[in-house]
Motif scaffolding. Structure first.
Motif, short mmCIF file in Angstrom:
data_model
loop_
_atom_site.label_atom_id
_atom_site.label_comp_id
_atom_site.label_asym_id
_atom_site.label_seq_id
_atom_site.Cartn_x
_atom_site.Cartn_y
_atom_site.Cartn_z
N ASP A 89 0.79 -1.22 0.00
CA ASP A 89 0.00 0.00 0.00
C ASP A 89 0.83 1.28 0.00
O ASP A 89 0.36 2.32 -0.46
CB ASP A 89 -0.92 0.03 1.23
CG ASP A 89 -1.93 -1.11 1.19
OD1 ASP A 89 -2.48 -1.37 0.11
OD2 ASP A 89 -2.13 -1.73 2.25
N GLU A 90 2.04 1.24 0.58
CA GLU A 90 2.84 2.47 0.70
C GLU A 90 4.30 2.13 0.89
O GLU A 90 4.66 0.99 1.14
CB GLU A 90 2.36 3.34 1.85
CG GLU A 90 2.48 2.67 3.21
CD GLU A 90 1.91 3.53 4.32
OE1 GLU A 90 1.54 4.67 4.06
OE2 GLU A 90 1.87 3.04 5.45
N GLY A 91 5.13 3.17 0.81
CA GLY A 91 6.54 3.00 1.08
C GLY A 91 7.38 3.91 0.20
O GLY A 91 6.89 4.53 -0.75
N ARG A 92 8.67 4.02 0.55
CA ARG A 92 9.61 4.85 -0.20
C ARG A 92 10.95 4.15 -0.26
O ARG A 92 11.34 3.47 0.68
CB ARG A 92 9.76 6.23 0.43
CG ARG A 92 8.39 6.90 0.51
CD ARG A 92 8.30 8.37 0.46
NE ARG A 92 9.09 9.18 -0.37
CZ ARG A 92 8.71 9.66 -1.57
NH1 ARG A 92 7.56 9.30 -2.08
NH2 ARG A 92 9.48 10.48 -2.23
N GLU B 200 14.56 9.82 -4.39
CA GLU B 200 13.65 9.03 -3.55
C GLU B 200 12.38 8.79 -4.33
O GLU B 200 11.83 9.70 -4.95
CB GLU B 200 13.36 9.76 -2.24
CG GLU B 200 12.67 8.86 -1.25
CD GLU B 200 12.78 9.33 0.18
OE1 GLU B 200 11.96 8.89 0.99
OE2 GLU B 200 13.68 10.14 0.48
N TRP B 201 11.94 7.55 -4.34
CA TRP B 201 10.78 7.12 -5.12
C TRP B 201 9.70 6.57 -4.20
O TRP B 201 9.98 5.95 -3.19
CB TRP B 201 11.18 5.99 -6.06
CG TRP B 201 11.97 6.40 -7.24
CD1 TRP B 201 13.26 6.83 -7.27
CD2 TRP B 201 11.52 6.42 -8.59
NE1 TRP B 201 13.64 7.09 -8.54
CE2 TRP B 201 12.60 6.85 -9.38
CE3 TRP B 201 10.32 6.10 -9.21
CZ2 TRP B 201 12.50 6.99 -10.75
CZ3 TRP B 201 10.23 6.23 -10.59
CH2 TRP B 201 11.30 6.68 -11.34
N VAL C 123 12.98 -0.40 6.74
CA VAL C 123 13.97 0.65 6.48
C VAL C 123 15.38 0.04 6.51
O VAL C 123 15.72 -0.71 7.41
CB VAL C 123 13.86 1.78 7.52
CG1 VAL C 123 14.98 2.80 7.34
CG2 VAL C 123 12.49 2.46 7.40
N GLY C 124 16.16 0.33 5.48
CA GLY C 124 17.52 -0.18 5.39
C GLY C 124 17.66 -1.43 4.54
O GLY C 124 18.77 -1.78 4.13
N ASP C 125 16.54 -2.12 4.26
CA ASP C 125 16.60 -3.31 3.41
C ASP C 125 16.99 -2.91 1.99
O ASP C 125 16.59 -1.85 1.49
CB ASP C 125 15.26 -4.03 3.36
CG ASP C 125 14.92 -4.75 4.66
OD1 ASP C 125 15.82 -4.85 5.53
OD2 ASP C 125 13.77 -5.19 4.79
N ILE D 248 5.52 5.28 -9.45
CA ILE D 248 5.67 4.21 -8.46
C ILE D 248 6.63 3.14 -8.96
O ILE D 248 6.48 2.61 -10.07
CB ILE D 248 4.31 3.57 -8.13
CG1 ILE D 248 3.36 4.63 -7.56
CG2 ILE D 248 4.48 2.41 -7.15
CD1 ILE D 248 1.97 4.16 -7.34
N ALA D 249 7.61 2.82 -8.11
CA ALA D 249 8.55 1.75 -8.40
C ALA D 249 8.08 0.50 -7.65
O ALA D 249 7.86 0.55 -6.45
CB ALA D 249 9.96 2.13 -7.97
#
Length: 143
Positions: free
Chosen positions: A100-103, A110-111, A124-126, A137-138
């Motif tokens: 549903d979401e993320g960056r 930043e995508w 975060v960090g993966d 959107i990627a």
């Protein structure tokens, strides 16, 4: 005003017109105007300047334009451009990514990101791999 300066101005105007048309014709005329300018700098008469303009312009139109247009327009499937160049690259998650979401961060960019599968999530960090891009959107998957 010296004739060579008029040819130089004409060349600049042709080049500026090319920016608007993007057809590679006015650019060839700009080259022809530079040919006329060269004859003017050598002290040639106006008739010879005009002939040089015509000969150089026609030569560029016949010899250079088709090659340049082929390199600019024709693409093979192996040639990718635009955002498709990002597919396959690795990125780092900067905000939890799920369906549903993320960056993600890719270099300095930043995508917005989403997972490729519904049950996936990355913290975060993966490190992830970009598998598809649709609009802004990627879509990502594990490495």
């Amino acid at each position: 005003m010296p004739a060579w300066l008029l040819w130089l101005i004409a060349s600049g105007l042709f080049a500026a017109g090319e920016v608007a048309s993007l057809d590679l014709v006015l650019l060839m005329f700009a080259g022809g105007a530079l040919g006329g300018m060269g004859v003017a700098l050598l002290g040639g008469p106006v008739l010879l300047q005009v002939i040089a303009f015509i000969v150089v312009s026609v030569g560029l139109l016949v010899l250079v334009r088709p090659v340049a247009k082929r390199h600019l327009v024709d693409r093979t499937p192996e040639q990718i451009d635009g955002v498709a160049t990002y597919v396959g690259r690795e990125a780092v998650v900067s905000q939890r990514v799920d369906n549903d979401e993320g960056r993600i961060r890719l270099g300095d960019d930043e995508w917005t990101a989403r997972t490729q599968l519904d049950d996936e999530a990355y913290e975060v960090g993966d490190e992830v791999r970009i598998v598809q891009i649709e609009g802004p959107i990627a879509y990502v998957s594990h490495l």
